[in-house]
Design a protein around this motif. Structure first.
Motif, PDB file in Angstrom:
ATOM      1  N   ALA A   1       6.489 -20.423  16.271  1.00 60.27           N
ATOM      2  CA  ALA A   1       6.137 -21.107  15.018  1.00 60.27           C
ATOM      3  C   ALA A   1       6.114 -22.627  15.201  1.00 60.27           C
ATOM      4  O   ALA A   1       5.246 -23.307  14.640  1.00 60.27           O
ATOM      5  N   ASP A   2       7.046 -23.153  15.994  1.00 62.51           N
ATOM      6  CA  ASP A   2       7.071 -24.597  16.248  1.00 62.51           C
ATOM      7  C   ASP A   2       5.803 -25.074  16.941  1.00 62.51           C
ATOM      8  O   ASP A   2       5.432 -26.236  16.850  1.00 62.51           O
ATOM      9  N   LYS A   3       5.132 -24.177  17.638  1.00 69.69           N
ATOM     10  CA  LYS A   3       3.878 -24.512  18.308  1.00 69.69           C
ATOM     11  C   LYS A   3       2.683 -24.306  17.374  1.00 69.69           C
ATOM     12  O   LYS A   3       1.544 -24.495  17.771  1.00 69.69           O
ATOM     13  N   GLY A   4       2.955 -23.863  16.129  1.00 78.20           N
ATOM     14  CA  GLY A   4       1.882 -23.635  15.166  1.00 78.20           C
ATOM     15  C   GLY A   4       1.182 -22.304  15.364  1.00 78.20           C
ATOM     16  O   GLY A   4       0.084 -22.081  14.872  1.00 78.20           O
ATOM     17  N   ALA A   5       1.826 -21.395  16.094  1.00 75.50           N
ATOM     18  CA  ALA A   5       1.253 -20.084  16.381  1.00 75.50           C
ATOM     19  C   ALA A   5       2.019 -19.015  15.601  1.00 75.50           C
ATOM     20  O   ALA A   5       3.019 -19.301  14.949  1.00 75.50           O
ATOM     21  N   ALA A   6       1.531 -17.781  15.677  1.00 75.65           N
ATOM     22  CA  ALA A   6       2.160 -16.663  14.973  1.00 75.65           C
ATOM     23  C   ALA A   6       2.393 -15.515  15.943  1.00 75.65           C
ATOM     24  O   ALA A   6       1.835 -15.485  17.038  1.00 75.65           O
ATOM     25  N   VAL A   7       3.229 -14.568  15.511  1.00 76.61           N
ATOM     26  CA  VAL A   7       3.501 -13.356  16.282  1.00 76.61           C
ATOM     27  C   VAL A   7       2.994 -12.175  15.464  1.00 76.61           C
ATOM     28  O   VAL A   7       3.251 -12.081  14.265  1.00 76.61           O
ATOM     29  N   LYS A   8       2.270 -11.263  16.120  1.00 76.48           N
ATOM     30  CA  LYS A   8       1.804 -10.031  15.478  1.00 76.48           C
ATOM     31  C   LYS A   8       2.018  -8.875  16.438  1.00 76.48           C
ATOM     32  O   LYS A   8       2.074  -9.067  17.646  1.00 76.48           O
ATOM     33  N   ALA A   9       2.111  -7.663  15.859  1.00 75.21           N
ATOM     34  CA  ALA A   9       2.260  -6.453  16.668  1.00 75.21           C
ATOM     35  C   ALA A   9       1.151  -5.473  16.321  1.00 75.21           C
ATOM     36  O   ALA A   9       0.746  -5.377  15.161  1.00 75.21           O
ATOM     37  N   THR A  10       0.680  -4.742  17.325  1.00 75.07           N
ATOM     38  CA  THR A  10      -0.410  -3.796  17.101  1.00 75.07           C
ATOM     39  C   THR A  10       0.061  -2.551  16.357  1.00 75.07           C
ATOM     40  O   THR A  10      -0.687  -1.974  15.581  1.00 75.07           O
ATOM     41  N   GLU A  11       1.296  -2.110  16.596  1.00 74.35           N
ATOM     42  CA  GLU A  11       1.791  -0.860  16.016  1.00 74.35           C
ATOM     43  C   GLU A  11       2.687  -1.054  14.807  1.00 74.35           C
ATOM     44  O   GLU A  11       3.104  -0.066  14.193  1.00 74.35           O
ATOM     45  N   GLN A  12       3.016  -2.272  14.488  1.00 76.46           N
ATOM     46  CA  GLN A  12       3.897  -2.539  13.359  1.00 76.46           C
ATOM     47  C   GLN A  12       3.240  -3.605  12.487  1.00 76.46           C
ATOM     48  O   GLN A  12       2.905  -4.687  12.976  1.00 76.46           O
ATOM     49  N   PRO A  13       3.076  -3.323  11.198  1.00 74.97           N
ATOM     50  CA  PRO A  13       2.335  -4.232  10.328  1.00 74.97           C
ATOM     51  C   PRO A  13       3.137  -5.452   9.891  1.00 74.97           C
ATOM     52  O   PRO A  13       3.773  -5.439   8.859  1.00 74.97           O
TER      53      PRO A  13
ATOM     54  N   PRO B   1      -1.687 -24.474  18.506  1.00 79.92           N
ATOM     55  CA  PRO B   1      -1.758 -24.225  17.055  1.00 79.92           C
ATOM     56  C   PRO B   1      -2.895 -23.255  16.715  1.00 79.92           C
ATOM     57  O   PRO B   1      -4.006 -23.385  17.218  1.00 79.92           O
ATOM     58  N   GLY B   2      -2.564 -22.264  15.879  1.00 78.36           N
ATOM     59  CA  GLY B   2      -3.539 -21.273  15.456  1.00 78.36           C
ATOM     60  C   GLY B   2      -3.584 -20.041  16.338  1.00 78.36           C
ATOM     61  O   GLY B   2      -4.199 -19.034  15.970  1.00 78.36           O
ATOM     62  N   ASP B   3      -2.960 -20.083  17.514  1.00 79.41           N
ATOM     63  CA  ASP B   3      -2.957 -18.932  18.414  1.00 79.41           C
ATOM     64  C   ASP B   3      -2.046 -17.830  17.877  1.00 79.41           C
ATOM     65  O   ASP B   3      -1.209 -18.068  17.002  1.00 79.41           O
ATOM     66  N   VAL B   4      -2.221 -16.632  18.423  1.00 79.12           N
ATOM     67  CA  VAL B   4      -1.388 -15.494  18.037  1.00 79.12           C
ATOM     68  C   VAL B   4      -0.830 -14.853  19.298  1.00 79.12           C
ATOM     69  O   VAL B   4      -1.575 -14.533  20.225  1.00 79.12           O
ATOM     70  N   LEU B   5       0.481 -14.689  19.327  1.00 76.55           N
ATOM     71  CA  LEU B   5       1.151 -13.942  20.394  1.00 76.55           C
ATOM     72  C   LEU B   5       1.204 -12.493  19.938  1.00 76.55           C
ATOM     73  O   LEU B   5       1.827 -12.169  18.925  1.00 76.55           O
ATOM     74  N   MET B   6       0.502 -11.618  20.662  1.00 80.79           N
ATOM     75  CA  MET B   6       0.412 -10.211  20.293  1.00 80.79           C
ATOM     76  C   MET B   6       1.318  -9.371  21.193  1.00 80.79           C
ATOM     77  O   MET B   6       1.349  -9.572  22.406  1.00 80.79           O
ATOM     78  N   VAL B   7       2.033  -8.425  20.578  1.00 78.54           N
ATOM     79  CA  VAL B   7       2.808  -7.410  21.293  1.00 78.54           C
ATOM     80  C   VAL B   7       2.469  -6.073  20.650  1.00 78.54           C
ATOM     81  O   VAL B   7       1.907  -6.038  19.554  1.00 78.54           O
ATOM     82  N   THR B   8       2.793  -4.985  21.319  1.00 78.80           N
ATOM     83  CA  THR B   8       2.533  -3.688  20.699  1.00 78.80           C
ATOM     84  C   THR B   8       3.597  -3.369  19.655  1.00 78.80           C
ATOM     85  O   THR B   8       3.290  -2.862  18.588  1.00 78.80           O
ATOM     86  N   ARG B   9       4.849  -3.674  19.973  1.00 80.79           N
ATOM     87  CA  ARG B   9       5.970  -3.470  19.059  1.00 80.79           C
ATOM     88  C   ARG B   9       6.942  -4.626  19.248  1.00 80.79           C
ATOM     89  O   ARG B   9       7.023  -5.220  20.314  1.00 80.79           O
ATOM     90  N   ILE B  10       7.721  -4.884  18.246  1.00 86.59           N
ATOM     91  CA  ILE B  10       8.640  -6.024  18.277  1.00 86.59           C
ATOM     92  C   ILE B  10       9.682  -5.888  19.381  1.00 86.59           C
ATOM     93  O   ILE B  10      10.117  -6.878  19.970  1.00 86.59           O
ATOM     94  N   ASP B  11      10.059  -4.647  19.733  1.00 91.06           N
ATOM     95  CA  ASP B  11      11.072  -4.476  20.782  1.00 91.06           C
ATOM     96  C   ASP B  11      10.521  -4.804  22.168  1.00 91.06           C
ATOM     97  O   ASP B  11      11.272  -4.906  23.126  1.00 91.06           O
TER      98      ASP B  11
END
Length: 181
Positions: free
Chosen positions: A83-95, A56-66
């Motif tokens: 999301a079920d783990k309480g984490a989020a997904v973010k991308a470095t190149e896509q806001p 929970p609270g962690d972020v899975l980072m990728v450069t782009r969604i693809d």
């Protein structure tokens, strides 16, 4: 909050360096790398490891969604799992950030475009193959099985299972060769 990076390319001759550097620059403490197709989750053990590791609270980072998925269904399943783990997904190149409704909308739109791009590429590939077949220049992938060796081993008295093990191929492939002649 821990940022965990996931970098992926489709083929072994592609380079992950740019993705890994971008993920580390955003503060990812761990970056898992994988060379596998994004059109399916099969065979993507590093992605599975990253998702299993999320807290929970962690972020899975990728450069782009693809880099995460090329199919909208897979993308939604991955994001739901995260999301079920309480984490989020973010991308470095896509806001986008799956932590809010606007990020979810953006992620879905980007996923649809990635899915569309994959389908277009496959369609162009099939059109090219059909043109090549019509010209008589398409021969398909060259055989990887030495059919003469399969028959030779059979003639020496080896069974299909032993031949498959010896040659590092599937038993069904051995039977297919032996049935052909």
């Amino acid at each position: 909050m821990t940022k965990i990076g996931y970098a992926r390319v489709s083929t072994t001759d592609q380079d992950l360096t740019g993705q890994v550097e971008a993920l580390k620059a955003t503060g990812c403490e761990v970056v898992r790398e994988e060379k596998a197709s994004g059109t399916t989750r099969e065979g993507r053990s590093e992605l599975a490891t990253v998702i299993d590791f999320l807290r929970p609270g962690d972020v899975l980072m990728v450069t782009r969604i693809d880099r995460l998925a090329r199919s909208i269904d897979d993308l939604r399943a991955i994001v739901r799992e995260v999301a079920d783990k309480g984490a989020a997904v973010k991308a470095t190149e896509q806001p986008f950030d799956t932590g809010d409704i606007y990020g979810e909308l953006t992620m879905n739109l980007l996923g649809v475009f990635a899915d569309f791009e994959t389908k277009l590429r496959r369609e162009r590939q099939m059109e090219g193959i059909e043109r090549a077949k019509a010209k008589g220049v398409y021969k398909g992938r060259p055989p990887k099985i030495d059919t003469d060796k399969v028959r030779e081993l059979r003639d020496e008295g080896m069974g299909a299972t032993a031949i498959a093990k010896e040659m590092g191929i599937g038993r069904a492939s051995v039977y297919r060769v032996l049935d052909e002649g």
